[in-house]
Design a protein around this motif. Structure first.
Motif, PDB file in Angstrom:
ATOM      1  N   ILE A  63      44.105  39.830  44.524  1.00 44.08           N
ATOM      2  CA  ILE A  63      43.180  39.545  43.418  1.00 44.08           C
ATOM      3  C   ILE A  63      43.308  40.616  42.335  1.00 44.08           C
ATOM      4  CG2 ILE A  63      40.723  39.460  42.769  1.00 44.08           C
ATOM      5  CD1 ILE A  63      40.211  38.101  45.494  1.00 44.08           C
ATOM      6  N   GLY A  64      43.406  41.854  42.770  1.00 43.07           N
ATOM      7  CA  GLY A  64      43.528  42.955  41.804  1.00 43.07           C
ATOM      8  C   GLY A  64      44.768  42.846  40.934  1.00 43.07           C
ATOM      9  N   HIS A  65      45.806  42.195  41.454  1.00 45.88           N
ATOM     10  CA  HIS A  65      47.046  42.062  40.678  1.00 45.88           C
ATOM     11  C   HIS A  65      47.105  40.791  39.835  1.00 45.88           C
ATOM     12  CE1 HIS A  65      48.438  45.386  43.179  1.00 45.88           C
ATOM     13  NE2 HIS A  65      49.375  45.558  42.274  1.00 45.88           N
ATOM     14  N   LEU A  66      46.092  39.950  39.921  1.00 46.61           N
ATOM     15  CA  LEU A  66      46.119  38.726  39.118  1.00 46.61           C
ATOM     16  C   LEU A  66      45.822  39.033  37.654  1.00 46.61           C
ATOM     17  CD1 LEU A  66      44.119  36.219  41.375  1.00 46.61           C
ATOM     18  CD2 LEU A  66      46.599  36.393  41.088  1.00 46.61           C
ATOM     19  N   GLU A  67      46.360  38.196  36.786  1.00 51.69           N
ATOM     20  CA  GLU A  67      45.967  38.250  35.379  1.00 51.69           C
ATOM     21  C   GLU A  67      44.590  37.578  35.248  1.00 51.69           C
ATOM     22  OE1 GLU A  67      49.715  37.980  32.550  1.00 51.69           O
ATOM     23  OE2 GLU A  67      49.662  36.233  33.856  1.00 51.69           O
ATOM     24  N   GLY A  68      44.077  37.542  34.012  1.00 49.99           N
ATOM     25  CA  GLY A  68      42.792  36.889  33.756  1.00 49.99           C
ATOM     26  C   GLY A  68      42.844  35.392  34.034  1.00 49.99           C
ATOM     27  N   GLN A  69      41.743  34.837  34.484  1.00 44.53           N
ATOM     28  CA  GLN A  69      41.682  33.438  34.912  1.00 44.53           C
ATOM     29  C   GLN A  69      40.438  32.763  34.339  1.00 44.53           C
ATOM     30  OE1 GLN A  69      44.145  32.298  36.856  1.00 44.53           O
ATOM     31  NE2 GLN A  69      45.084  34.297  37.337  1.00 44.53           N
ATOM     32  N   LEU A  70      40.512  31.443  34.201  1.00 50.72           N
ATOM     33  CA  LEU A  70      39.322  30.690  33.827  1.00 50.72           C
ATOM     34  C   LEU A  70      38.295  30.693  34.953  1.00 50.72           C
ATOM     35  CD1 LEU A  70      41.005  27.575  32.157  1.00 50.72           C
ATOM     36  CD2 LEU A  70      39.720  29.364  30.982  1.00 50.72           C
ATOM     37  N   THR A  71      38.777  30.443  36.174  1.00 51.33           N
ATOM     38  CA  THR A  71      37.853  30.302  37.299  1.00 51.33           C
ATOM     39  C   THR A  71      38.397  30.987  38.543  1.00 51.33           C
ATOM     40  OG1 THR A  71      38.864  28.347  38.310  1.00 51.33           O
ATOM     41  CG2 THR A  71      37.315  27.944  36.505  1.00 51.33           C
ATOM     42  N   ALA A  72      37.467  31.260  39.458  1.00 46.79           N
ATOM     43  CA  ALA A  72      37.814  31.591  40.836  1.00 46.79           C
ATOM     44  C   ALA A  72      36.811  30.849  41.713  1.00 46.79           C
ATOM     45  CB  ALA A  72      37.731  33.084  41.089  1.00 46.79           C
ATOM     46  N   THR A  73      37.247  30.491  42.890  1.00 46.03           N
ATOM     47  CA  THR A  73      36.386  29.725  43.781  1.00 46.03           C
ATOM     48  C   THR A  73      36.363  30.382  45.153  1.00 46.03           C
ATOM     49  OG1 THR A  73      36.965  27.685  42.612  1.00 46.03           O
ATOM     50  CG2 THR A  73      36.052  27.439  44.831  1.00 46.03           C
ATOM     51  N   LEU A  74      35.188  30.401  45.746  1.00 49.95           N
ATOM     52  CA  LEU A  74      35.068  30.852  47.132  1.00 49.95           C
ATOM     53  C   LEU A  74      34.720  29.656  48.002  1.00 49.95           C
ATOM     54  CD1 LEU A  74      32.862  34.028  46.538  1.00 49.95           C
ATOM     55  CD2 LEU A  74      35.312  33.993  47.083  1.00 49.95           C
ATOM     56  N   GLN A  75      35.578  29.380  48.990  1.00 50.18           N
ATOM     57  CA  GLN A  75      35.197  28.437  50.030  1.00 50.18           C
ATOM     58  C   GLN A  75      34.637  29.291  51.155  1.00 50.18           C
ATOM     59  OE1 GLN A  75      35.027  25.185  50.052  1.00 50.18           O
ATOM     60  NE2 GLN A  75      36.091  24.751  48.116  1.00 50.18           N
ATOM     61  N   MET A  76      33.343  29.172  51.419  1.00 51.71           N
ATOM     62  CA  MET A  76      32.695  30.101  52.338  1.00 51.71           C
ATOM     63  C   MET A  76      31.607  29.425  53.153  1.00 51.71           C
ATOM     64  SD  MET A  76      30.230  32.237  49.677  1.00 51.71           S
ATOM     65  CE  MET A  76      29.134  32.869  50.957  1.00 51.71           C
ATOM     66  N   PRO A 106      32.366  40.998  42.907  1.00 51.59           N
ATOM     67  CA  PRO A 106      32.549  41.979  41.824  1.00 51.59           C
ATOM     68  C   PRO A 106      33.996  42.072  41.332  1.00 51.59           C
ATOM     69  CG  PRO A 106      31.221  42.905  43.585  1.00 51.59           C
ATOM     70  CD  PRO A 106      31.772  41.612  44.102  1.00 51.59           C
ATOM     71  N   LYS A 107      34.957  41.917  42.242  1.00 50.37           N
ATOM     72  CA  LYS A 107      36.367  41.938  41.809  1.00 50.37           C
ATOM     73  C   LYS A 107      36.679  40.701  40.973  1.00 50.37           C
ATOM     74  CE  LYS A 107      37.401  45.358  44.701  1.00 50.37           C
ATOM     75  NZ  LYS A 107      37.620  46.697  44.139  1.00 50.37           N
ATOM     76  N   LEU A 108      36.183  39.564  41.442  1.00 48.95           N
ATOM     77  CA  LEU A 108      36.472  38.314  40.731  1.00 48.95           C
ATOM     78  C   LEU A 108      35.821  38.295  39.347  1.00 48.95           C
ATOM     79  CD1 LEU A 108      36.118  35.825  43.718  1.00 48.95           C
ATOM     80  CD2 LEU A 108      38.240  36.556  42.598  1.00 48.95           C
ATOM     81  N   GLU A 109      34.623  38.845  39.249  1.00 49.32           N
ATOM     82  CA  GLU A 109      33.941  38.887  37.948  1.00 49.32           C
ATOM     83  C   GLU A 109      34.800  39.543  36.877  1.00 49.32           C
ATOM     84  OE1 GLU A 109      30.531  41.148  38.954  1.00 49.32           O
ATOM     85  OE2 GLU A 109      29.158  39.433  38.891  1.00 49.32           O
ATOM     86  N   GLU A 110      35.576  40.533  37.273  1.00 50.55           N
ATOM     87  CA  GLU A 110      36.379  41.250  36.284  1.00 50.55           C
ATOM     88  C   GLU A 110      37.636  40.482  35.887  1.00 50.55           C
ATOM     89  OE1 GLU A 110      36.941  45.357  37.433  1.00 50.55           O
ATOM     90  OE2 GLU A 110      34.832  45.551  37.990  1.00 50.55           O
ATOM     91  N   LYS A 111      37.900  39.400  36.589  1.00 54.31           N
ATOM     92  CA  LYS A 111      39.129  38.638  36.334  1.00 54.31           C
ATOM     93  C   LYS A 111      38.877  37.269  35.724  1.00 54.31           C
ATOM     94  CE  LYS A 111      42.225  41.370  38.310  1.00 54.31           C
ATOM     95  NZ  LYS A 111      43.422  41.868  37.591  1.00 54.31           N
TER      96      LYS A 111
END
Lengths: 509, 509
Positions: free
Chosen positions: A414-427, A440-445
């Motif tokens: 995740i830390g190495h990804l570029e910026g994204q429109l969305t991220a999803t958690l299947q949980m 918190p990591k996803l929020e920054e991306k």
């Protein structure tokens, strides 16, 4: 309605001065019979001159007048009826139900912006009353409101011939802000564009507005869009499309004598994190709904789930097994244009030969000329991190499943990804501690985080964000879907010590 | 406090790796004795690495923690006492009372942002609750809040060594937004910068924050600022300075692999329209207050009244007569730096030789080494429209009076102006019809319109706009003064179908 193949400028239709072109029905591969004239610099000049003129009156329309105009556009689009759906089907290859849904979305979006305009909230009015006795200096009376930025160029997207095209979200939010719109129609769906363009043009007439409030320019040349963005009367640009296209417009806008903002929505993998608890209890249903989300509309959505991240283990195995079955059974779908299909085929073929691949799953091959054969590529996280090719968006029904040995590695990915429109958690509830670490990591991306959903399907609402850090968009501070999208086209103006009689009307209520 | 001449990075001070430099006391022309080490790429690398690390914790500070931090900075600045004013006087040549006022403004500004942070309004929270029964598709639960954009580079301005420098408006709004700040201090006032930088650094320590939240890099090299803007960890830039400097930073930012926004406040003439009714009744008092506004602080304000527009007639003649007397009597004031004084002298000398000039009025010549001799140049509107040289900002106490034959010509002159920070109307009740015609034109050109005031003196408040169309700023949609300035450094994030336990804290109150 009669399609003329002309450019819609200044309340009338005029043949463009550039070469004639034709659309292609991607489902058959055949060229459609209606000729369209191409627009170029001549038409840009005329449309921009009228838009600049229109701005000085259109921006003064009352909240109610402007809202009625948006509602009239919506109404006029509905009046077109089946002819619009038929045109969009033959030009885009998208299924009827999807296009009907998109029309509903387009109309609702216009009505939502109309309601927002009426509310006046978007004016962002502020008032600091005078403090004449303040020491050491008195405070003046200051008031603030927002006004439109000026004429806006909007580029219609290929993949939403209605909702992100002539009367789509960019147009609705720019018109709501009080900005005339010059629409650069996508050359893949010129008849659809013309039909909607005529609906907007008629609404301009119905509402007695200046004819420069709207123009539709269509043509296949790159010069058309470049000339539009370079024109000094254009004050902002809305674009949905490829990273290359968006970057080209950003460069033109930045190198103008007066640089202007480009709001480009470009490229996103939309990572979906499959957490172990969820995979332990419902790997199969997640796999099935993933395949549906991936292959819907031949995967041609900005928010298509192009990346899956999971930690190896029995849940991962069960998911991969079920996903393989679901993808292998997935029928091919017609892609929007021969060119898009060509790029998809080339990109997936190249990835399928990548030395680091653990596995490739392909969907059903197409039977028509431009069909998208779904793909799921499986790689280890260590390989994913080694080659930037995995970070390129593949526009279509292709996704990459990254197998991670543990949560720390998944976070590293995740830390190495570029910026994204969305991220999803299947949980599942058991995944909460892991999810709390990831958010918190996803929020920054990303611009939007979903729990137990799929990113396709972007609600048009007040709290929606369809945006995100570069390269998802050119400006992470903005959204192109939802009512907040209007802020792209507004600027604040402050009025200091104005006598009541001189204040703009909006302050007088 | 001891001045070390070092760079403030990571909670400590370290000598910079670049060449040593000295400030100059512009009032005496003498080099000051304190040596300062220069910062370069090494220091940028270190400060950016720490800022990126600090972002992931600083952005999670509670509203109250972050507000207390801003208040602590304000408190620590006050604790420095007279030493700060003395340093700023000797490095800027600005008078004591002005610098004391600027310190008050700086402290109030930090406290205002603290109050705003506490209110939570800036989060811009929105919530569209789920509609599970909606047809044809249910609506998910979506929530929106704003978070900081990431580490911000701020360039200290020469003309406000306190209020637009190390702990000025850009720093306050970026820190309020949850963004670490790397401050590129102006090399003209390095001791002032270090004193304030230590106050901020101590506040970081006092509040137990990550040491990367703030760094101060100072040096005379252009490469320092360029390296900072180019660093991939920097996500936005705040700048107040020249058009050339701002444009250079914009070009660097736009050509990064990941382009970032630059909020540059650059260049403005701040036109003042002297309407006939006002001139008929109070030409003399307008002329006197104009001369005060023009020459205050040697005219070194972004909002200096550099352009006057009036219609010829007896009122115009009376104004020019009184303004000539007032300007001729105006004493010279020390300018901020030898370089600024050199440019001012050259620009005004060139304009004074312009063939189209009707008249040149000069103030008292200076007696010290770098003093600004005020200037009022009078030209006809027809000549003003012919030569773009009249549209260039002259930084200092110089203004151009444009004599217009009638209102239509005056409007034409306004129509040909570039974007401006402010416009001012000097008007009496009899001028209302003319003013009503002018306000809509001015709105399209400027960020703030004043009635019967002078643009110098920018209130720090919620309704203030210190911004405007290019080249006044790089982004007309933003302000660099007032609480709305925080929006430059915020981006929206959307949370879809989040379980309560996973939602960020701010949603739980």
């Amino acid at each position: 309605m009669t399609i003329t193949g002309n450019q819609l400028i200044g309340g009338s239709d005029t043949p463009g001065k550039e070469a004639t072109f034709f659309a292609v029905n991607p489902a058959t591969g055949e060229q459609l019979s209606q000729p369209f004239t191409g627009a170029g610099k001549t038409e840009v000049e005329l449309a921009c001159a009228l838009a600049a003129e229109a701005f000085s009156t259109y921006r003064h329309t009352s909240l109610s007048e402007r809202a009625s105009f948006l509602e009239q556009i919506a109404q006029n689009i509905l009046v077109i009826g089946d002819e619009l759906i038929d045109a969009a089907m033959s030009e885009s290859g998208l299924p009827r139900t999807q296009l009907e849904g998109e029309r509903t979305r387009t109309v609702n979006q216009l009505n939502l912006f109309a309601a927002m305009v009426r509310s006046g909230d978007w004016l962002g009015m502020r008032h600091d009353p005078a403090l004449p006795d303040r020491q050491p200096l008195p405070r003046p009376d200051i008031r603030l409101r927002h006004i439109g930025i000026g004429p806006v160029a909007v580029f219609g997207a290929s993949n939403f011939p209605l909702a992100f095209s002539v009367a789509g979200g960019d147009t609705a939010s720019a018109l709501a802000a009080g900005c005339p719109v010059i629409l650069k129609g996508h050359p893949a769906h010129p008849a659809t564009s013309e039909l909607v363009g005529r609906a907007v043009q008629k609404a301009v007439f119905d509402c007695g507005l200046h004819v420069g409030v709207f123009a539709l320019l269509v043509g296949p040349s790159i010069e058309l869009g470049a000339a539009l963005v370079a024109d000094p009367r254009i004050k902002a640009v809305g674009f949905t499309g490829s990273r290359g296209g968006g970057m080209a417009l950003m460069r033109i806008a930045a190198s103008r004598p007066e640089p202007i903002p480009v709001f480009a929505e470009m490229s996103s993998l939309n990572p979906v994190v499959l957490l172990p608890g969820a995979l332990a209890t419902r790997a199969e249903s997640i796999a099935k709904s993933f395949a549906v989300s991936l292959t819907k509309g031949a995967g041609q959505f900005c928010t298509n789930p192009g990346l899956l991240l999971a930690i190896e283990g029995p849940g991962y195995d069960a998911f991969l097994h079920a996903a393989t079955e679901a993808i292998e059974a997935a029928p091919a779908g017609t892609m929007l244009t021969p060119a898009i299909h060509g790029v998809y085929t080339q990109q997936t073929a190249n990835l399928a030969k990548h030395g680091a691949l653990r596995q490739v799953v392909r969907g059903q091959p197409g039977t028509g000329p431009h069909e998208c054969q779904a793909a799921l590529m499986v790689v280890d996280s260590s390989d994913f991190l080694l080659d930037p090719v995995w970070h390129n968006e593949v526009f279509g029904a292709s996704s990459v499943l990254v197998r991670c040995p543990d949560l720390a590695t998944l976070q590293d990915v995740i830390g190495h990804l570029e910026g994204q429109l969305t991220a999803t958690l299947q949980m599942d509830p058991a995944d909460l501690p892991m999810a709390q670490q990831l958010v918190p990591k996803l929020e920054e991306k990303v611009g939007r985080i979903l729990v137990n959903g799929w990113p396709t399907g972007v609600e048009v609402a007040s709290a929606m964000v369809h945006g995100g850090p570069f390269p998802a968009t050119s400006d992470a501070r903005m959204t192109s879907v939802g009512t907040l999208a209007i802020t792209r086209f507004l600027r604040p103006v402050c009025y200091q010590d104005f006598p009541e009689a001189l204040l703009p009307e909006v302050f007088k209520h």
